[in-house]
Design a protein around this motif. Structure first.
Motif: not given
Length: 115
Positions: A5-18, A60-67, A90-96
């Motif tokens: 996960c990425y600690e600042k990602c709201s979806t990761c936070k939700k998944a971790r809480k779950w 993600g920003r990187q995905y867009r920045a790299l076109g 660049l990797v979709k998160r979270p991953l379990l």
């Protein structure tokens, strides 16, 4: 299990809480600092049964920045795996990652089915 996960990602936070709410035992791996290796990504993609494109963080920003929206279709699979392994953002998160499954992104129904 390993929870990438990425600690600042709201979806990761939700998944971790779950996960915590269900008393699941897992190790946390920060995806930005410890990005998945090409070998791991190949293994996980095969285990997941998902197309490789599903492993890209298309919002993600990187995905867009790299076109990558326009470039991915022209890249072969080896180049895509190599690119994903260069930057965890660049990797979709979270991953379990479990012994016999990989869940990409947080979809409560799919996670509930595996846990």
């Amino acid at each position: 299990m390993v929870f990438l996960c990425y600690e600042k990602c709201s979806t990761c936070k939700k998944a971790r809480k779950w996960l915590d709410g269900r008393g699941a035992a897992y190790d946390v791996r920060p995806i930005k600092e410890q990005n998945p290796t090409e070998e791991e990504l190949r293994r996980w993609q095969k285990m997941s049964g998902l197309p490789l494109k599903k492993f890209f963080n298309t919002s993600g920003r990187q995905y867009r920045a790299l076109g990558l929206k326009d470039k991915l279709a022209a890249m072969d699979e080896d180049a895509q795996f190599a690119l994903l392994a260069t930057d965890g953002m660049l990797v979709k998160r979270p991953l379990l990652v479990g012994e016999d499954f990989v869940l990409v992104g947080f979809q409560e129904a799919a996670w509930a089915e595996k846990l």
